[in-house]
Scaffold this active site. Structure first.
Site, PDB file in Angstrom:
ATOM      1  N   TYR A  76       0.829  -1.212   0.000  1.00  0.00           N
ATOM      2  CA  TYR A  76       0.000   0.000   0.000  1.00  0.00           C
ATOM      3  C   TYR A  76       0.859   1.256   0.000  1.00  0.00           C
ATOM      4  O   TYR A  76       0.580   2.212  -0.712  1.00  0.00           O
ATOM      5  CB  TYR A  76      -0.946   0.023   1.214  1.00  0.00           C
ATOM      6  CG  TYR A  76      -1.959   1.133   1.085  1.00  0.00           C
ATOM      7  CD1 TYR A  76      -3.168   0.911   0.436  1.00  0.00           C
ATOM      8  CD2 TYR A  76      -1.694   2.411   1.579  1.00  0.00           C
ATOM      9  CE1 TYR A  76      -4.086   1.931   0.278  1.00  0.00           C
ATOM     10  CE2 TYR A  76      -2.608   3.438   1.424  1.00  0.00           C
ATOM     11  CZ  TYR A  76      -3.804   3.193   0.768  1.00  0.00           C
ATOM     12  OH  TYR A  76      -4.701   4.209   0.602  1.00  0.00           O
ATOM     13  N   PHE A 128      -7.003  21.658 -24.926  1.00  0.00           N
ATOM     14  CA  PHE A 128      -7.294  20.234 -25.007  1.00  0.00           C
ATOM     15  C   PHE A 128      -8.551  20.004 -24.167  1.00  0.00           C
ATOM     16  O   PHE A 128      -8.742  20.641 -23.140  1.00  0.00           O
ATOM     17  CB  PHE A 128      -6.133  19.339 -24.544  1.00  0.00           C
ATOM     18  CG  PHE A 128      -6.474  17.892 -24.786  1.00  0.00           C
ATOM     19  CD1 PHE A 128      -6.507  17.406 -26.085  1.00  0.00           C
ATOM     20  CD2 PHE A 128      -6.862  17.059 -23.753  1.00  0.00           C
ATOM     21  CE1 PHE A 128      -6.913  16.096 -26.344  1.00  0.00           C
ATOM     22  CE2 PHE A 128      -7.263  15.751 -24.004  1.00  0.00           C
ATOM     23  CZ  PHE A 128      -7.280  15.269 -25.303  1.00  0.00           C
ATOM     24  N   THR A 129      -9.377  19.068 -24.611  1.00  0.00           N
ATOM     25  CA  THR A 129     -10.721  18.905 -24.027  1.00  0.00           C
ATOM     26  C   THR A 129     -10.701  18.756 -22.503  1.00  0.00           C
ATOM     27  O   THR A 129     -11.350  19.526 -21.788  1.00  0.00           O
ATOM     28  CB  THR A 129     -11.406  17.677 -24.655  1.00  0.00           C
ATOM     29  OG1 THR A 129     -10.526  16.550 -24.556  1.00  0.00           O
ATOM     30  CG2 THR A 129     -11.707  17.916 -26.128  1.00  0.00           C
ATOM     31  N   ASP A 219       2.250  20.282 -20.696  1.00  0.00           N
ATOM     32  CA  ASP A 219       1.533  19.023 -20.926  1.00  0.00           C
ATOM     33  C   ASP A 219       2.488  18.140 -21.719  1.00  0.00           C
ATOM     34  O   ASP A 219       2.653  18.288 -22.925  1.00  0.00           O
ATOM     35  CB  ASP A 219       0.219  19.259 -21.678  1.00  0.00           C
ATOM     36  CG  ASP A 219      -0.565  17.957 -21.879  1.00  0.00           C
ATOM     37  OD1 ASP A 219       0.066  16.877 -21.837  1.00  0.00           O
ATOM     38  OD2 ASP A 219      -1.786  18.009 -22.080  1.00  0.00           O
ATOM     39  N   LYS A 262       0.460   7.645 -23.619  1.00  0.00           N
ATOM     40  CA  LYS A 262       0.899   7.946 -24.988  1.00  0.00           C
ATOM     41  C   LYS A 262       2.401   7.659 -25.120  1.00  0.00           C
ATOM     42  O   LYS A 262       2.806   6.517 -25.239  1.00  0.00           O
ATOM     43  CB  LYS A 262       0.569   9.393 -25.356  1.00  0.00           C
ATOM     44  CG  LYS A 262      -0.918   9.655 -25.613  1.00  0.00           C
ATOM     45  CD  LYS A 262      -1.716   9.800 -24.371  1.00  0.00           C
ATOM     46  CE  LYS A 262      -3.100  10.362 -24.622  1.00  0.00           C
ATOM     47  NZ  LYS A 262      -3.900  10.391 -23.394  1.00  0.00           N
ATOM     48  N   ARG A 386     -12.665  15.270 -34.291  1.00  0.00           N
ATOM     49  CA  ARG A 386     -12.010  16.345 -33.545  1.00  0.00           C
ATOM     50  C   ARG A 386     -12.438  17.668 -34.171  1.00  0.00           C
ATOM     51  O   ARG A 386     -11.671  18.320 -34.868  1.00  0.00           O
ATOM     52  CB  ARG A 386     -10.481  16.214 -33.577  1.00  0.00           C
ATOM     53  CG  ARG A 386      -9.929  14.927 -32.965  1.00  0.00           C
ATOM     54  CD  ARG A 386      -9.725  14.959 -31.459  1.00  0.00           C
ATOM     55  NE  ARG A 386     -10.949  14.867 -30.701  1.00  0.00           N
ATOM     56  CZ  ARG A 386     -10.986  14.779 -29.374  1.00  0.00           C
ATOM     57  NH1 ARG A 386      -9.885  14.792 -28.665  1.00  0.00           N
ATOM     58  NH2 ARG A 386     -12.128  14.707 -28.741  1.00  0.00           N
ATOM     59  N   PHE A 453     -18.534  14.701 -26.742  1.00  0.00           N
ATOM     60  CA  PHE A 453     -18.109  13.826 -27.841  1.00  0.00           C
ATOM     61  C   PHE A 453     -18.035  12.359 -27.441  1.00  0.00           C
ATOM     62  O   PHE A 453     -18.199  11.477 -28.253  1.00  0.00           O
ATOM     63  CB  PHE A 453     -16.749  14.281 -28.386  1.00  0.00           C
ATOM     64  CG  PHE A 453     -15.710  14.460 -27.317  1.00  0.00           C
ATOM     65  CD1 PHE A 453     -15.583  15.679 -26.666  1.00  0.00           C
ATOM     66  CD2 PHE A 453     -14.887  13.419 -26.938  1.00  0.00           C
ATOM     67  CE1 PHE A 453     -14.663  15.843 -25.648  1.00  0.00           C
ATOM     68  CE2 PHE A 453     -13.958  13.574 -25.924  1.00  0.00           C
ATOM     69  CZ  PHE A 453     -13.841  14.787 -25.274  1.00  0.00           C
TER      70      PHE A 453
HETATM   71  C1  P70 Z   1      -6.429  11.175 -27.008  1.00  0.00           C
HETATM   72  C2  P70 Z   1      -6.285  11.024 -25.507  1.00  0.00           C
HETATM   73  C3  P70 Z   1      -5.501  12.511 -23.791  1.00  0.00           C
HETATM   74  C4  P70 Z   1      -4.756  13.692 -23.380  1.00  0.00           C
HETATM   75  C5  P70 Z   1      -3.974  14.423 -24.296  1.00  0.00           C
HETATM   76  C6  P70 Z   1      -3.296  15.579 -23.879  1.00  0.00           C
HETATM   77  C7  P70 Z   1      -2.477  16.377 -24.823  1.00  0.00           C
HETATM   78  C8  P70 Z   1      -4.133  15.284 -21.701  1.00  0.00           C
HETATM   79  C9  P70 Z   1      -4.827  14.143 -22.067  1.00  0.00           C
HETATM   80  C10 P70 Z   1      -5.654  13.437 -21.019  1.00  0.00           C
HETATM   81  C11 P70 Z   1      -7.546  10.515 -24.831  1.00  0.00           C
HETATM   82  C12 P70 Z   1      -8.709  11.417 -25.029  1.00  0.00           C
HETATM   83  C13 P70 Z   1      -9.038  12.341 -24.050  1.00  0.00           C
HETATM   84  C14 P70 Z   1     -10.097  13.190 -24.252  1.00  0.00           C
HETATM   85  C15 P70 Z   1     -10.808  13.135 -25.440  1.00  0.00           C
HETATM   86  C16 P70 Z   1     -10.503  12.197 -26.395  1.00  0.00           C
HETATM   87  C17 P70 Z   1      -9.457  11.348 -26.182  1.00  0.00           C
HETATM   88  N1  P70 Z   1      -5.763  12.252 -24.987  1.00  0.00           N
HETATM   89  N2  P70 Z   1      -3.399  15.973 -22.594  1.00  0.00           N
HETATM   90  O1  P70 Z   1      -6.961  10.237 -27.598  1.00  0.00           O
HETATM   91  O2  P70 Z   1      -5.020  12.273 -20.633  1.00  0.00           O
HETATM   92  O3  P70 Z   1      -6.622  10.477 -21.320  1.00  0.00           O
HETATM   93  O4  P70 Z   1      -4.733  10.027 -19.738  1.00  0.00           O
HETATM   94  O5  P70 Z   1      -6.682  11.375 -19.008  1.00  0.00           O
HETATM   95  O6  P70 Z   1      -3.871  14.035 -25.574  1.00  0.00           O
HETATM   96  O7  P70 Z   1      -5.992  12.177 -27.578  1.00  0.00           O
HETATM   97  P1  P70 Z   1      -5.806  10.974 -20.147  1.00  0.00           P
END
Ligand code: P70
Length: 461
Positions: A76, A128-129, A219, A262, A386, A453
């Site tokens: 743990y 980013f989303t 990031d 990634k 996207r 989305f």
């Molecule tokens: C994608 C994935 C994640 C991502 C990223 C960057 C530049 C943070 C994150 C979050 C997964 C994804 C996420 C949201 C919408 C669609 C797809 N990107 N910063 O496919 O990381 O997923 O580990 O929480 O690209 O691009 P995590």
């Protein structure tokens, strides 16, 4: 053999375990996409032939990573694998303090909650989303300071991820440094099409922020891919190693959020890394509330070991060259068929320009969403929207944001598919391009409040 006839790259690995994939009939795909509400996120992966939804958590781990999984210390507290992870982050990225999280958005959540006050503004090189949502949930608002070229799919600028320093200066002048907890700088900017920023630009951002005492948070999700482009394109970097360039990038910043799913070649994992001790202390207090103890975050010991090993593999030159090389291969192939894509070809996927592909469709009938569905129908290849669906609604006006970029992303998992798979994908996209005038738009019939989305449902018009 003459140099001209030589391929530029080959995979620096051989395959020792395979996973069969299922081919489907057109009739089966018609039923599957209807049931999924014309949203590729809602398809069952069993109904997918070549899965290019994302490069996130979909990579093939190496034999070393799998061997590391067997050495998981599932205590743990104080797991040995945490210390391996911490050492890898310190060695490769150079940040002092590491807070493990289950994935990237958890690091964004913690960072946002400990730094952002209501009314703050967060400049960044394109949204980013998940990043923007966590900033907004903490009471902040995101301001885009990327160069204009990033919003133009046809611009050949070699560093479309660069910050426009005049835009950043204008945000500082308008709101004052006190309202800016940090500037968020992404490497290999995802929503722009996997576009890099240059070290010269990042150094200028650092200098400007130093003048006002503003933090720069990175990031780092795809930093090794960005480093490859710097080595390839930025004067003065051709002889530096990927490791040196990655380190130089991180050295310009005060910390990072990381989705290890990634670059770091794992199926799950992430972290927040910081240089400031007080901020680290706040983050460590927060991680135990939302993720788990500060020596595992949301990860098992074995997951942390796989991240530690994957971080080292991510900066191997032969690996990153083959990874980006495979994306280039697909991009060029698609271009040869005359299909409009975002240029220069990015690091983690090929982004189809749905506005140019389907000029007869208005953005509010979601051309990229419709195109992704159409590609799936043609071949069982799964892509990701996207565009207008991903961008969501403006919280002030409630209207669709209608972003400049209306894209379909063909995202390539690392070390998973072969060149023959890339050929199949390119030929399917070309087939759909030939039929493009017959493609109709979609109507959104179910819309979730956050990150719509992922779960939105559509019907054909
Ligand atoms: C994608 C994935 C994640 C991502 C990223 C960057 C530049 C943070 C994150 C979050 C997964 C994804 C996420 C949201 C919408 C669609 C797809 N990107 N910063 O496919 O990381 O997923 O580990 O929480 O690209 O691009 P995590």
């Amino acid at each position: 053999m003459s140099e001209k006839r030589r391929r530029s790259w080959a995979e620096p690995f051989k395959i020792k375990m395979v996973e069969p994939i299922k081919m489907t009939t057109r009739a089966e795909r018609e039923a599957a996409i209807r049931e999924a509400g014309y949203n590729t996120f809602l398809l069952k992966s069993e109904d997918v032939y070549i899965d290019l939804l994302t490069d996130s958590g979909t990579s093939a781990m190496s034999d070393r990573q799998w061997a590391g999984m067997m050495l998981g210390d599932e205590s743990y507290a104080g797991s040995r694998n945490f210390y391996h992870l911490e050492a890898a982050v310190r060695e490769i990225y150079g940040y002092k303090y590491v807070v493990p999280t289950h994935q990237g958005r958890a690091a964004e959540h913690i960072l946002s909650q400990i730094t952002i006050k209501p009314g703050d503004v967060l400049p960044g090189n394109m949204y980013f989303t998940t990043t923007r949502l966590h900033q907004e949930l903490a009471g902040g608002s995101f301001v885009d300071v990327i160069i204009d070229e990033a919003h133009d799919p046809a611009s050949e600028h070699p560093f479309k991820g660069n910050v426009d320093l005049r835009k950043l200066q204008a945000v500082i002048d308008e709101h004052g440094a006190g309202k800016i907890p940090y500037v968020c700088i992404a490497t290999a900017v995802n929503m722009a099409g996997g576009q890099p920023l240059s070290l010269a630009n990042l150094k200028a951002v650092r200098e400007l922020c130093n003048r006002y005492g503003i933090r720069v948070i990175h990031d780092a999700t795809r930093v090794a891919e960005n480093a490859y482009f710097i080595k390839d394109r930025e004067p003065g970097y051709a002889r530096k190693t990927i490791a040196e360039i990655v380190r130089e990038i991180c050295d310009q910043t005060d910390g990072c959020t990381m989705s290890a799913k990634k670059d770091a070649l794992v199926n799950i994992g992430g972290f927040l890394a910081l240089n400031d001790e007080a901020l680290f202390d706040a983050a460590r207090n927060m991680v135990v509330v939302y993720e788990g103890l500060h020596t595992y975050g949301g990860m098992a010991g074995r997951d942390m070991e796989a991240v530690a090993i994957g971080l080292h593999e991510s900066i191997d030159y032969e690996h990153i060259k083959a990874r980006v090389g495979q994306v280039l291969y697909l991009g060029r192939k698609v271009q040869e068929f005359g299909v409009p894509i975002v240029v220069p070809i990015g690091s983690h996927g090929v982004f189809l320009d749905a506005k140019a592909f389907l000029p007869h469709l208005d953005q509010d009938v979601y051309p990229a969403q419709a195109l992704a569905a159409e590609i799936y129908l043609d071949s069982g290849v799964r892509a990701m929207e996207r565009g207008n669906v991903s961008a969501g609604r403006d919280p002030q006006t409630g209207r669709n944001r209608r972003p400049n970029l209306e894209l379909v992303r063909l995202t390539i998992p690392r070390r998973v598919y072969t060149q023959a798979h890339m050929d199949v994908v390119a030929e399917s996209v070309a087939e759909v391009y030939d039929q493009r005038t017959a493609i109709k738009g979609l109507k959104m019939v179910y819309e979730p409040a956050q990150l719509r989305f992922f779960q939105a449902r559509f019907e054909p018009l």
